[in-house]
Enzyme design. Structure first.
Site, PDB file in Angstrom:
ATOM      1  N   SER A  41      30.936  80.471  17.821  1.00 58.30           N
ATOM      2  CA  SER A  41      29.903  81.214  17.106  1.00 58.30           C
ATOM      3  C   SER A  41      29.042  81.963  18.123  1.00 58.30           C
ATOM      4  O   SER A  41      29.557  82.797  18.858  1.00 58.30           O
ATOM      5  CB  SER A  41      29.085  80.264  16.232  1.00 58.30           C
ATOM      6  OG  SER A  41      28.317  80.955  15.288  1.00 58.30           O
ATOM      7  N   ASP A  96      36.812  83.160   7.850  1.00 59.36           N
ATOM      8  CA  ASP A  96      35.431  82.925   8.296  1.00 59.36           C
ATOM      9  C   ASP A  96      34.455  83.662   7.380  1.00 59.36           C
ATOM     10  O   ASP A  96      34.469  84.893   7.277  1.00 59.36           O
ATOM     11  CB  ASP A  96      35.270  83.404   9.741  1.00 59.36           C
ATOM     12  CG  ASP A  96      34.017  82.856  10.405  1.00 59.36           C
ATOM     13  OD1 ASP A  96      32.972  82.774   9.731  1.00 59.36           O
ATOM     14  OD2 ASP A  96      34.071  82.519  11.600  1.00 59.36           O
ATOM     15  N   HIS A 125      34.304  79.358   9.033  1.00 59.20           N
ATOM     16  CA  HIS A 125      33.563  79.339  10.298  1.00 59.20           C
ATOM     17  C   HIS A 125      33.621  77.962  10.950  1.00 59.20           C
ATOM     18  O   HIS A 125      33.756  77.849  12.165  1.00 59.20           O
ATOM     19  CB  HIS A 125      32.110  79.748  10.053  1.00 59.20           C
ATOM     20  CG  HIS A 125      31.365  80.100  11.307  1.00 59.20           C
ATOM     21  ND1 HIS A 125      31.804  81.079  12.178  1.00 59.20           N
ATOM     22  CD2 HIS A 125      30.219  79.612  11.837  1.00 59.20           C
ATOM     23  CE1 HIS A 125      30.958  81.171  13.197  1.00 59.20           C
ATOM     24  NE2 HIS A 125      30.001  80.290  13.010  1.00 59.20           N
TER      25      HIS A 125
END
Length: 684
Positions: free
Chosen positions: A541, A619, A651
C-alpha cells in the site's frame, strides 16, 4: 484509506502445509549453502567483515521451510477479541453483573464472529477466572426506518462544506449533530441541527419551495464549535455531549490538535444563539450567521503527547464524579495506556494500566470496569477484565483490580526472536524510532544482507511495544534465514504530533526515504554486521509506494524493491485522502508530479531483477490501474520489471493460499536477487 495496509499472514498449521508438501520431490534439487562461500571463523584485528550469503533453497524447499516456521501458530489467534460493549444486567438475583459483547476470530474462521461473555458479580480471589466465549445466535431485525431530508439542500444550507465526517444525535434527541469539513480539510465545524429542519422527502420543486418558505426564522442550525489549521485536521471519534441544564447553552468534551499540535481534551461551553435563519446558509470559507459564541473552553489535558481517538479508541465519561477515561501516549509514544482525569477541575492524571505493554481498552458505560487487550514485543496478546476501584472526583483515588481473563497470552513463541527497538536523533531535529531483527545465527566477522520493511504513511505507527509475531511474522522468518530486518517510522507517521505528521504536507514521497536512509546509515555506523551494499526494501500500500520511491530516489542504496499494491499516480487515488495531504492538484501540480512514480518511470534502474510488483487484481482501495499505468510507462522507458498478479485478491490478501504464495514469492525473490551468492553473480 492507505492506512488500512494489509500484509495479513495466512495462519496455516504446520501439519496442513506439510501434507500439501508430500507430493513435492524437494530432494532432487541441489542448491548452495552459506558454508560453501567464505570462512565462518571470527575475523581478528581490523579486518573488514565478509559478506554472509543466505542459503539458497528451491521454491519447494522454501515452501516447506515456511510451513515449519508457522507450525506453532495453531494456538495463536489471528486477531484477539475487540470492539467491546458492556450491557448492565438488571436482575438482582442473577449471579452476573454485566454481559460483554465483542468480535473475534476463532479456530479456522477468518471472519469476525459476534460473541458474548457473562461477568460474575463475585469471584474467588484464589483462582484465575477464565470467561467463557458464547457465540451470539440471536438474530436482529430492523423494525422501522423513517426517511427525512433537510428542507434546504445541504449544499445551500452549508455552503462550502465538502465532507460530513461524523454525525449522530445528542443524548436527549433534541438535536442531530454533524462534524463538517471543507474540501482542503483545514476547517472543522460542529453543527447542531434541530429536527424541525428535517421533513419527509418532497416530490417536486414546488413542494420544496413551499416548505422552504414555511421555515420559521427561529429555526436554524447552530455552529457550536469551529477550528482551523494550516496543516490538516485528523478526524477522530471523541465527542461527548452533556445533558443540557440551560436552554441557551450546551456543554461537551471534544479533542483537538489544532491548538497545541497534539490532540488533547477540552471541555467547551457554547451559547446557543445564532444570528441567521435556515433560509440563509453556512459559509465554511468565511463568517457564518449560524456561529454561536464560545462561553468557556477548558483544557482537560496538555503536554507533548497525544490523546488517542481513532481505530477504536474513544473516551468514557463518569458524569457523577466528573471524570473522563481516555487512552493516550502520555508515558511514551511507543505504548498506549488508559488514563483518568477530572474534567471539571483539571489537574492530576492517573494511569490505570501497567507500563511495559501497549494496551487497547474499553471502559464500561457505568465506568466500573474495563477490558484491556495488551501485548509487548516479547509476549503475545492477552485480554483481561479489570474492576475500577475507588470513589469520588480525585483521579488519584482510582485503581484497578484484576477480575477475569478472556484470553490468556500463550507465552513466548518457539523460534521467534523479538526485534530490538532503537532511536536516533535525525538531522531534522526529531527523534526517530525503529526496530531491528538480528539474524538468528549470527557469525562474527560477517556482514548480512538487509531488508527494510516500510509503511511510512499517515495514520500508521509500526514501531511500538506490541507483539509482532503474528501479522509480521515474515520479518522473523527473514531474520531466521540470515537477513537483518529494519523497520523505521519516518516523519509523517502518527502519534508524534501534528508537526511531525505534517512534514510531508504538499510533498508526499519527498521526505520519507530521506529519514529511512538516515536510519539505515545510523545502524550501519553502529553495527558492522549490516551490509549497506545489499539492501532491499519491501512494503504494501503506502509502503509499496515508498518502495518504488526508494528505488528511483536512492538506487545506490536499494538494490531490490518489492512493492505491493502501490499508488503510482496520486490523481488516480481517493480524493479525500489525497487532497488532505497534497492539496488540490491545480494548486500543487509540481508536488503531484514529484510524488507520482508513474510520471518518473525513466528513473528506475535499467538492470533486471531489481523491481518486483505485486497487486491484487480486484483491489478496491488502490485500484489495479495504478500498477497498469506504471507498467505502461516502464515499457515506454525500456525499463525491466517483474510482476505478480493475484487475480482473486483485493487490497488485503484474504485467501490463505494467496497469502502463502505472496510470502514465498517475497522470500524467493530476495534470496535470488539480494541475499544468496548467486545474487552477486547475477548483478555482475
Amino acid at each position: 484509506m492507505l492506512r488500512k495496509a494489509p500484509l495479513i499472514n495466512p495462519l496455516r498449521t504446520g501439519c496442513n502445509m506439510a501434507a500439501a508438501m508430500e507430493t513435492e520431490q524437494v530432494g532432487v534439487e541441489i542448491f548452495g549453502s552459506p558454508s560453501s562461500h567464505g570462512s565462518t571463523d571470527p575475523m581478528g584485528g581490523d579486518s573488514k567483515p565478509e559478506p554472509f550469503y543466505v542459503e539458497r533453497h528451491s521454491w519447494s524447499q522454501m515452501r516447506k521451510l515456511l510451513a515449519d516456521t508457522r507450525k506453532y501458530h495453531g494456538y495463536m489467534m489471528a486477531k484477539a477479541p475487540h470492539s467491546f460493549t458492556f450491557v448492565k444486567r438488571n436482575d438482582p438475583d442473577s449471579p452476573h453483573s454485566d454481559r460483554m459483547y465483542y468480535l473475534a476470530m476463532s479456530g479456522e474462521n477468518r471472519e469476525n464472529t459476534l460473541f458474548y461473555s457473562e461477568i460474575p458479580k463475585n469471584i474467588s480471589r484464589g483462582a484465575v477466572l477464565m470467561l467463557s466465549w458464547k457465540p451470539l445466535l440471536d438474530t436482529f431485525q430492523v423494525l422501522d426506518v423513517v426517511d427525512k431530508e433537510l428542507r434546504q439542500p445541504f449544499e445551500v444550507l452549508f455552503a462550502g462544506c465538502e465532507y460530513i465526517a461524523r454525525a449522530g444525535w445528542t443524548p436527549d434527541g433534541k438535536y442531530a449533530w454533524a462534524i463538517l469539513l471543507d474540501r482542503p480539510q483545514t476547517r472543522l465545524q460542529i453543527v447542531l441541527i434541530p429536527p424541525s429542519l428535517f421533513v419527509a422527502p418532497f416530490k417536486d420543486l414546488s413542494e420544496h419551495h413551499r416548505l422552504s418558505e414555511s421555515i420559521s426564522d427561529s429555526v436554524a442550525p447552530l455552529v457550536i464549535y469551529e477550528e482551523t489549521t494550516d496543516i490538516w485536521i485528523n478526524i477522530h471519534d471523541i465527542l461527548h455531549f452533556f445533558p443540557q441544564t440551560r436552554e441557551d447553552e450546551i456543554q461537551f468534551l471534544f479533542a483537538s490538535e489544532c491548538k497545541t499540535g497534539f490532540r488533547h481534551l477540552y471541555r467547551i461551553t457554547s451559547v446557543l444563539r445564532a444570528a441567521g435563519t435556515a433560509r440563509l446558509g453556512v459559509d465554511l470559507s468565511g463568517l457564518s450567521d449560524f456561529r454561536c459564541p464560545i462561553k468557556e473552553e477548558v483544557a482537560v489535558t496538555s503536554g507533548e503527547w497525544e490523546v488517542l481517538g481513532r481505530h477504536g479508541s474513544t473516551i468514557r465519561v463518569d458524569e457523577i464524579n466528573k471524570l473522563v477515561f481516555f487512552e493516550a501516549t502520555k508515558d511514551t509514544p511507543l505504548e498506549h495506556h488508559l488514563y483518568v482525569a477530572n474534567y471539571e477541575t483539571p489537574g492530576e492524571i492517573a494511569r490505570l494500566t501497567d507500563l511495559g505493554f501497549s494496551h487497547s481498552c474499553c471502559v464500561s458505560k457505568h465506568c466500573d470496569m474495563f477490558i484491556s487487550r495488551f501485548s509487548s514485543q516479547t509476549l503475545p496478546h492477552a485480554v483481561h477484565l479489570f474492576k475500577i476501584k475507588g470513589s469520588g472526583a480525585d483521579p488519584a483515588q482510582r485503581d484497578k483490580e484484576f477480575w477475569a481473563t478472556l484470553l490468556d497470552s500463550p507465552g513466548s513463541v518457539p523460534g521467534y526472536v523479538a526485534p530490538e527497538i532503537f532511536s536516533f536523533p535525525s538531522r531534522t531535529g526529531f527523534t526517530l524510532y525503529g526496530m531491528m531483527y538480528r539474524p538468528h545465527q549470527m557469525q562474527p566477522g560477517k556482514k548480512y544482507p538487509t531488508v527494510l520493511f516500510i509503511y511510512g504513511g499517515p495514520q500508521v505507527q509500526l514501531v511500538n511495544n506490541r507483539f509482532k509475531g503474528v501479522k509480521y511474522f515474515r520479518l522473523n522468518t527473514l531474520a531466521s534465514l540470515g537477513y537483518v530486518v529494519v523497520v523505521i517510522d519516518n516523519r509523517g507517521s502518527c502519534h508524534r504530533g501534528l508537526k511531525f505528521e505534517g512534514a510531508f504536507k504538499y510533498k508526499m514521497g519527498q521526505v520519507e526515504i530521506e529519514d529511512q536512509v538516515e536510519g539505515l546509515q545510523y545502524l550501519a555506523a553502529k553495527h558492522s554486521f549490516i551490509d549497506l551494499d545489499r539492501v532491499g526494501i519491501h512494503g504494501w500500500s503506502y509502503g509499496g509506494y515508498l518502495s518504488l520511491m526508494a528505488l528511483i530516489q536512492r538506487p545506490d542504496i536499494f538494490k531490490v524493491a518489492i512493492a505491493g499494491a502501490p499508488v503510482t499516480l496520486w490523481i488516480f487515488y481517493d480524493t479525500g485522502y489525497t487532497e488532505r495531504y497534497m492539496g488540490h492538484p491545480d494548486q500543487n501540480e509540481h508536488g503531484y508530479y514529484l510524488g507520482s512514480v508513474a510520471m518518473q518511470a525513466e528513473k528506475f534502474p535499467s538492470e533486471p531483477s531489481r523491481l518486483l510488483l505485486l497487486h491484487g487484481f480486484l483491489d478496491e482501495n488502490v485500484h489495479f490501474a495504478h500498477t497498469s499505468i506504471l507498467l505502461s510507462f516502464l515499457v515506454r522507458s525500456g525499463k525491466p520489471y517483474d510482476l505478480q498478479i493475484y487475480p482473486q485478491e483485493r487490497h488485503s490478501i484474504r485467501v490463505p493460499e494467496s497469502g502463502e504464495h505472496y510470502e514465498l514469492h517475497l522470500l524467493y525473490y530476495l534470496q535470488e536477487n539480494l541475499g544468496s551468492h548467486i545474487a552477486v553473480t547475477k548483478s555482475l
